[in-house]
Design an enzyme around this catalytic site. Structure first.
Site, PDB file in Angstrom:
ATOM      1  N   TYR A  51     -19.919 -42.138 -28.479  1.00 23.67           N
ATOM      2  CA  TYR A  51     -18.462 -41.875 -28.048  1.00 23.67           C
ATOM      3  C   TYR A  51     -18.224 -41.210 -26.760  1.00 23.67           C
ATOM      4  O   TYR A  51     -19.178 -40.512 -26.386  1.00 23.67           O
ATOM      5  CB  TYR A  51     -17.979 -40.794 -29.187  1.00 23.67           C
ATOM      6  CG  TYR A  51     -16.476 -40.565 -28.993  1.00 23.67           C
ATOM      7  CD1 TYR A  51     -15.446 -41.428 -29.320  1.00 23.67           C
ATOM      8  CD2 TYR A  51     -16.023 -39.290 -28.482  1.00 23.67           C
ATOM      9  CE1 TYR A  51     -14.102 -41.112 -29.105  1.00 23.67           C
ATOM     10  CE2 TYR A  51     -14.904 -38.991 -28.555  1.00 23.67           C
ATOM     11  CZ  TYR A  51     -13.852 -39.983 -28.675  1.00 23.67           C
ATOM     12  OH  TYR A  51     -12.406 -39.733 -28.536  1.00 23.67           O
ATOM     13  N   ASP A  75     -23.221 -39.684 -19.704  1.00 27.55           N
ATOM     14  CA  ASP A  75     -22.226 -39.157 -20.136  1.00 27.55           C
ATOM     15  C   ASP A  75     -22.691 -37.632 -20.906  1.00 27.55           C
ATOM     16  O   ASP A  75     -23.232 -37.597 -21.956  1.00 27.55           O
ATOM     17  CB  ASP A  75     -21.253 -39.789 -21.241  1.00 27.55           C
ATOM     18  CG  ASP A  75     -20.175 -38.934 -22.006  1.00 27.55           C
ATOM     19  OD1 ASP A  75     -20.214 -37.887 -21.636  1.00 27.55           O
ATOM     20  OD2 ASP A  75     -19.335 -39.628 -22.607  1.00 27.55           O
ATOM     21  N   LYS A 118     -16.383 -30.253 -21.377  1.00 26.71           N
ATOM     22  CA  LYS A 118     -16.750 -29.117 -22.199  1.00 26.71           C
ATOM     23  C   LYS A 118     -17.248 -27.916 -21.620  1.00 26.71           C
ATOM     24  O   LYS A 118     -16.166 -27.283 -20.923  1.00 26.71           O
ATOM     25  CB  LYS A 118     -17.862 -29.642 -23.285  1.00 26.71           C
ATOM     26  CG  LYS A 118     -17.159 -31.028 -23.941  1.00 26.71           C
ATOM     27  CD  LYS A 118     -17.490 -31.036 -25.304  1.00 26.71           C
ATOM     28  CE  LYS A 118     -16.989 -32.506 -25.957  1.00 26.71           C
ATOM     29  NZ  LYS A 118     -16.476 -32.290 -27.234  1.00 26.71           N
TER      30      LYS A 118
HETATM   31  N1  PMP Z   1     -17.871 -37.813 -23.902  1.00 22.49           N
HETATM   32  C1  PMP Z   1     -18.441 -37.108 -24.961  1.00 22.49           C
HETATM   33  C2  PMP Z   1     -19.895 -37.399 -25.130  1.00 22.49           C
HETATM   34  C3  PMP Z   1     -17.626 -36.624 -25.733  1.00 22.49           C
HETATM   35  O1  PMP Z   1     -18.439 -35.834 -26.740  1.00 22.49           O
HETATM   36  C4  PMP Z   1     -16.398 -36.410 -25.549  1.00 22.49           C
HETATM   37  C5  PMP Z   1     -15.313 -35.728 -26.527  1.00 22.49           C
HETATM   38  N2  PMP Z   1     -15.910 -35.343 -27.790  1.00 22.49           N
HETATM   39  C6  PMP Z   1     -15.808 -37.052 -24.705  1.00 22.49           C
HETATM   40  C7  PMP Z   1     -16.524 -37.711 -23.839  1.00 22.49           C
HETATM   41  C8  PMP Z   1     -14.308 -37.164 -24.582  1.00 22.49           C
HETATM   42  O2  PMP Z   1     -13.887 -35.924 -23.921  1.00 22.49           O
HETATM   43  P1  PMP Z   1     -12.345 -35.202 -24.248  1.00 22.49           P
HETATM   44  O3  PMP Z   1     -12.378 -34.839 -25.435  1.00 22.49           O
HETATM   45  O4  PMP Z   1     -12.603 -34.182 -23.309  1.00 22.49           O
HETATM   46  O5  PMP Z   1     -11.518 -36.276 -23.497  1.00 22.49           O
END
Ligand code: PMP
Length: 425
Positions: free
Chosen positions: A141, A236, A264
């Protein structure tokens, strides 16, 4: 019950009553708790109940809720103006500290969410390679980016509807997927499509199908194939960055990505994320280059104040060694109970993140993760919630520890896990 009343009211004004799907508790049933405040490792809901928090806002709060230094830094920044839409000193400092943590990053741009970071990195990769296709992991994700909501994990995994409506098939056809940890599938897709792939984007340690560890040599194989075919490797590290080590999975596994996405922990609970990499790629961004990317609130003064406090604290303290030791002890206590009672569950963990999968077989990819009994997870979740423990409200998510989780609270958590699991099995 104030939470119940608030949720009823919320549903009148907000789609499904929430501003992000997993918050609706659909994966575990029941009414979502409304949070009043957080302090250290604890959350307090609208009804005055206290929970030991293992969700930690889905990862950012490595120091727990409302650390004093961060709160002060944000308050001070707010008093000096909440947004300027012009450059500030702190943005430069944050960028410099990110580079210190991630040697693979030569230049980095700040944005406001992980989704934005990933979306921009993918566009940049397509821009510099002049290729269209991208490769991702099944169950990975990366935010709700159109191109990446294909066989996605996290919220869309529990809904059993991996692809969203509203995404043209012409676009999702450009996204290829492979199962995690599958060397053969990897070799096959690169052999067939390698020279058409702008980027391979993955969470080096997937956390959005629950935590899954890479097999030895898997990330290395990805690194060598991407290099061989001129495909940009995008890590990511929105979850793993500043979590597995100050330098994220890249430090832990000694592998350098071409582009890195962060979020995060970077913002410590404020809206801040980033993407960056070698200058030869990032210089393709506007206004120097032709890949457009922008943001009114990018590098926001409150978010960068929080970030500076986070990054300085993380680089100074021996937090990772301590946190990992504490977490390791907690995990081995849970493991002991699992073995003793022969419960059909799997504890996947690394550093200070973990998932308890309700399946008797090892979880190594999305397919094995999805064999989990989500009804048992829901029982587990609510059993813990009643005892004042707040886990991620879905099977396919990571849980986290913070420096604020005291060993005595973790010991109590193990006892509660045992009690609740004994009732389930
Ligand atoms: N990449 C990863 C690995 C994530 O876990 C998340 C959100 N859980 C995102 C991207 C997206 O980040 P955001 O919710 O701040 O848009």
């Amino acid at each position: 019950m104030k939470s119940k009343r608030l949720f009823r009211e919320a549903q009148k004004h907000i789609p499904s009553g929430v501003n992000s799907p997993v918050r609706a508790f659909r994966a575990v049933g029941g009414t979502p708790v409304f949070i009043e405040k957080g302090k250290g490792a604890f959350l307090y809901d609208a009804d005055g109940r206290r929970y030991l928090d293992f969700c930690l806002s889905w990862g950012p709060l490595i120091f727990g809720h409302a650390p004093e230094g961060l709160v002060k830094a944000v308050q001070k920044a707010a008093a000096a103006g909440t947004s300027f839409g012009a450059s500030t000193r702190r943005e430069v400092e944050v960028a410099r500290l990110i580079k210190e943590a991630f040697p693979s990053i030569e230049k980095v741009r700040l944005v406001s969410s992980g989704t934005e970071a990933v979306m921009s990195a993918v566009r940049l990769a397509r821009g510099v390679t002049a290729r269209k296709k991208i490769l991702k992991i099944e169950g990975g994700y990366h935010g709700h980016v159109d191109s990446l909501l294909v066989k996605a994990g996290s919220g869309s995994a529990t809904f059993g509807r991996p692809d969203s409506l509203g995404i043209p098939p012409e676009l999702s056809r450009l996204t290829l997927t492979v199962p995690f940890n599958d060397f053969t599938a990897l070799d096959r897709v690169f052999k067939r499509e390698g020279k058409n792939l702008a980027a391979f984007i993955l969470e080096p340690v997937p956390a959005n199908m629950g935590v899954v560890l890479p097999k030895p040599g898997y990330l290395e194989r990805i690194r060598s194939l991407t290099k061989q075919f001129g495909t940009l490797l995008i890590f990511d590290e929105v979850i793993t960055g500043f979590r597995l080590a100050f330098g994220g999975a890249q430090e832990k596994f000694r592998i350098e990505a071409d582009l890195t996405c962060l979020g995060k922990i970077l913002g410590g609970g404020l809206p801040l994320a980033a993407f960056g990499g070698k200058a030869k790629w990032t210089d393709a961004l506007a206004p120097t280059g032709g890949v457009y990317q922008a943001g009114t609130l990018s590098g926001n003064p409150l978010a960068t104040a929080a970030s500076l406090w986070m990054l300085k604290s993380l680089s100074r303290e021996k937090i990772y060694r301590e946190l990992d030791r504490k977490a390791g002890h907690f995990f081995s206590e849970i493991e002991n109970r699992i073995e003793h009672y022969r419960w059909p569950v799997q504890l996947n963990s690394i550093g200070s993140m973990f998932t308890l999968f309700f399946t008797p077989k090892a979880v190594i990819d999305f397919r094995s993760a999805k064999r989990s009994n989500t009804r048992s997870y829901a029982k587990f979740f609510h059993g813990l919630l009643r005892q004042g423990i707040y886990l991620a409200p879905s099977q396919f998510e990571a849980n986290f520890l913070s420096s604020g989780h005291r060993p005595s609270e973790l010991a109590r958590t193990v006892r509660i896990f045992e009690r609740v699991l004994k009732r389930i099995f």
